[in-house]
Design a protein around this motif. Sequence first.
Motif, PDB file in Angstrom:
ATOM      1  N   UNK A   1       0.795  -1.300  -0.157  1.00 46.68           N
ATOM      2  CA  UNK A   1      -0.078  -0.001   0.012  1.00 46.68           C
ATOM      3  C   UNK A   1       0.904   1.372   0.039  1.00 46.68           C
ATOM      4  N   UNK A   2       0.382   2.352  -0.644  1.00 42.05           N
ATOM      5  CA  UNK A   2       0.961   3.494  -0.554  1.00 42.05           C
ATOM      6  C   UNK A   2       0.469   4.325   0.856  1.00 42.05           C
ATOM      7  N   UNK A   3       1.287   5.445   1.241  1.00 46.21           N
ATOM      8  CA  UNK A   3       0.960   5.969   2.361  1.00 46.21           C
ATOM      9  C   UNK A   3       1.214   7.536   1.779  1.00 46.21           C
ATOM     10  N   UNK A   4       0.076   8.156   1.776  1.00 47.65           N
ATOM     11  CA  UNK A   4       0.039   9.646   1.214  1.00 47.65           C
ATOM     12  C   UNK A   4       0.147  10.379   2.245  1.00 47.65           C
ATOM     13  N   UNK A   5       1.313  11.373   2.479  1.00 49.70           N
ATOM     14  CA  UNK A   5       1.201  12.316   3.793  1.00 49.70           C
ATOM     15  C   UNK A   5       0.539  13.764   3.127  1.00 49.70           C
ATOM     16  N   UNK A   6       0.118  14.348   4.225  1.00 48.34           N
ATOM     17  CA  UNK A   6      -0.607  15.493   4.009  1.00 48.34           C
ATOM     18  C   UNK A   6       0.596  16.578   4.859  1.00 48.34           C
ATOM     19  N   UNK A   7       1.207  17.438   3.867  1.00 45.68           N
ATOM     20  CA  UNK A   7       2.348  18.036   4.327  1.00 45.68           C
ATOM     21  C   UNK A   7       1.985  19.734   4.447  1.00 45.68           C
ATOM     22  N   UNK A   8       2.575  20.368   5.417  1.00 42.14           N
ATOM     23  CA  UNK A   8       2.356  21.694   5.728  1.00 42.14           C
ATOM     24  C   UNK A   8       3.585  22.639   5.031  1.00 42.14           C
ATOM     25  N   UNK A   9       2.810  23.654   4.707  1.00 47.04           N
ATOM     26  CA  UNK A   9       3.838  24.731   3.955  1.00 47.04           C
ATOM     27  C   UNK A   9       4.732  25.193   4.974  1.00 47.04           C
ATOM     28  N   UNK A  10       4.394  25.330   6.070  1.00 41.35           N
ATOM     29  CA  UNK A  10       5.306  25.978   7.046  1.00 41.35           C
ATOM     30  C   UNK A  10       6.566  24.839   7.771  1.00 41.35           C
ATOM     31  N   UNK A  11       6.303  23.804   7.281  1.00 42.58           N
ATOM     32  CA  UNK A  11       7.274  22.829   7.609  1.00 42.58           C
ATOM     33  C   UNK A  11       8.902  22.990   6.767  1.00 42.58           C
ATOM     34  N   UNK A  12       9.868  22.806   7.486  1.00 43.50           N
ATOM     35  CA  UNK A  12      11.166  23.074   7.079  1.00 43.50           C
ATOM     36  C   UNK A  12      11.409  22.070   5.859  1.00 43.50           C
ATOM     37  N   UNK A  13      12.447  22.436   4.966  1.00 46.46           N
ATOM     38  CA  UNK A  13      12.803  21.454   3.856  1.00 46.46           C
ATOM     39  C   UNK A  13      13.279  20.083   4.437  1.00 46.46           C
ATOM     40  N   UNK A  14      14.064  20.257   5.368  1.00 42.93           N
ATOM     41  CA  UNK A  14      14.382  18.942   6.184  1.00 42.93           C
ATOM     42  C   UNK A  14      13.482  18.115   6.569  1.00 42.93           C
TER      43      UNK A  14
ATOM     44  N   UNK B   1       0.146  14.977  -0.717  1.00 44.59           N
ATOM     45  CA  UNK B   1      -0.988  15.968  -0.674  1.00 44.59           C
ATOM     46  C   UNK B   1      -0.709  17.172  -0.090  1.00 44.59           C
ATOM     47  N   UNK B   2      -0.686  18.313  -0.999  1.00 46.97           N
ATOM     48  CA  UNK B   2      -0.452  19.755  -0.396  1.00 46.97           C
ATOM     49  C   UNK B   2      -1.625  20.471  -0.262  1.00 46.97           C
ATOM     50  N   UNK B   3      -2.146  21.105   1.044  1.00 45.76           N
ATOM     51  CA  UNK B   3      -3.220  21.908   1.075  1.00 45.76           C
ATOM     52  C   UNK B   3      -3.038  23.157   0.359  1.00 45.76           C
ATOM     53  N   UNK B   4      -4.149  23.377  -0.381  1.00 47.44           N
ATOM     54  CA  UNK B   4      -4.340  24.755  -1.213  1.00 47.44           C
ATOM     55  C   UNK B   4      -4.440  25.781  -0.470  1.00 47.44           C
ATOM     56  N   UNK B   5      -4.942  25.843   0.696  1.00 45.78           N
ATOM     57  CA  UNK B   5      -5.133  26.923   1.584  1.00 45.78           C
ATOM     58  C   UNK B   5      -4.706  26.233   3.144  1.00 45.78           C
ATOM     59  N   UNK B   6      -4.403  27.310   3.937  1.00 41.13           N
ATOM     60  CA  UNK B   6      -4.237  27.095   5.390  1.00 41.13           C
ATOM     61  C   UNK B   6      -5.448  26.727   6.212  1.00 41.13           C
ATOM     62  N   UNK B   7      -5.616  25.814   7.155  1.00 33.91           N
ATOM     63  CA  UNK B   7      -6.773  25.541   7.871  1.00 33.91           C
ATOM     64  C   UNK B   7      -7.361  24.419   7.760  1.00 33.91           C
ATOM     65  N   UNK B   8      -8.814  24.261   8.137  1.00 35.49           N
ATOM     66  CA  UNK B   8      -9.572  23.130   7.744  1.00 35.49           C
ATOM     67  C   UNK B   8     -10.116  23.030   6.416  1.00 35.49           C
ATOM     68  N   UNK B   9     -10.791  21.778   6.186  1.00 30.51           N
ATOM     69  CA  UNK B   9     -11.549  21.667   4.751  1.00 30.51           C
ATOM     70  C   UNK B   9     -12.673  22.846   4.788  1.00 30.51           C
ATOM     71  N   UNK B  10     -12.992  22.893   3.414  1.00 32.46           N
ATOM     72  CA  UNK B  10     -14.373  23.600   3.070  1.00 32.46           C
ATOM     73  C   UNK B  10     -14.162  24.890   2.780  1.00 32.46           C
ATOM     74  N   UNK B  11     -13.009  25.389   2.702  1.00 35.07           N
ATOM     75  CA  UNK B  11     -12.601  26.697   2.199  1.00 35.07           C
ATOM     76  C   UNK B  11     -13.206  27.166   0.971  1.00 35.07           C
ATOM     77  N   UNK B  12     -13.919  28.284   0.868  1.00 31.49           N
ATOM     78  CA  UNK B  12     -14.504  28.782  -0.546  1.00 31.49           C
ATOM     79  C   UNK B  12     -13.744  29.808  -1.174  1.00 31.49           C
TER      80      UNK B  12
END
Length: 279
Positions: A157-170, A184-195
Amino acid sequence: MPLPLETPGPAAHALDRIFHTARSGQRAALAVYYPVGFPDFEQSLHTLQALAQYADVVEVGLPFSDPMMDGPTIAQATRQALTSGFRLAHLFTAIREIRASSRAAVLVMTYWQPVAHRGATRFAAELAEAGAAGAIIPDLPLEEAGPWLTAARHHGLHTVPVVAPNASDERLARICTTAGGMIYAPAVAGVTGHTGPLASGLPAFVARLRALTGLPISVGIGVSSAAQAHQAAQYADGIIVGSALIRHIQNAPGPRGTRAALALARDLAHGVHRLPAAA
């Protein structure tokens, strides 16, 4: 140190092929999220199978009572699924039915507690047997992911991570070494449902990730329209949409809401095509 990769299973390979095919067709892959059991199991199964006719990837949500990264739309849907009698067996049935009736790859979106309660090894084995390509577990930190990663790799199985833009490159690089299938890269900060609009820094974040991994980069959490899907498809490999689809069914329960959700899925499938490269 990265764990040794074992051979991905057939369903995981199918996910890899989907991204290759989409790239060859000058488009991003379309992934849709929908919680199994909402508003009840039978209707969710019908909706998931119908969405799979437009999507390359179906993210089947496992309802959980404390969905910390989900906004009101998905939180309400998962509560209703639990109230309507969702059982874990429904998840595996839904995966089998989607795989049997479409060419879509299936990922499972779940929080860690249901996996831990079932046992990582057993849960991974059941996902693989049902035909899932892998799992997204957004609240499982890298430092505690060892047992799941071992079980997932053992069962292909693949494991797909959700990564945060404020994380360091390391840190992003460490996460990417354990990932499979896509990032998985969030398109906006915060929780789901942003419009609102997509984050202005999203293209740069995708570029950062590309410098760290050869895996496809998919953007979600905040993509709510075909226009936004088209915008993000110019630089991302995959587009993920969930709340916007669910909202149609919440606003108009029954066939009318389902038709509206499917119309949006159709528009999204058109929207993920890329502009021709400049001569």
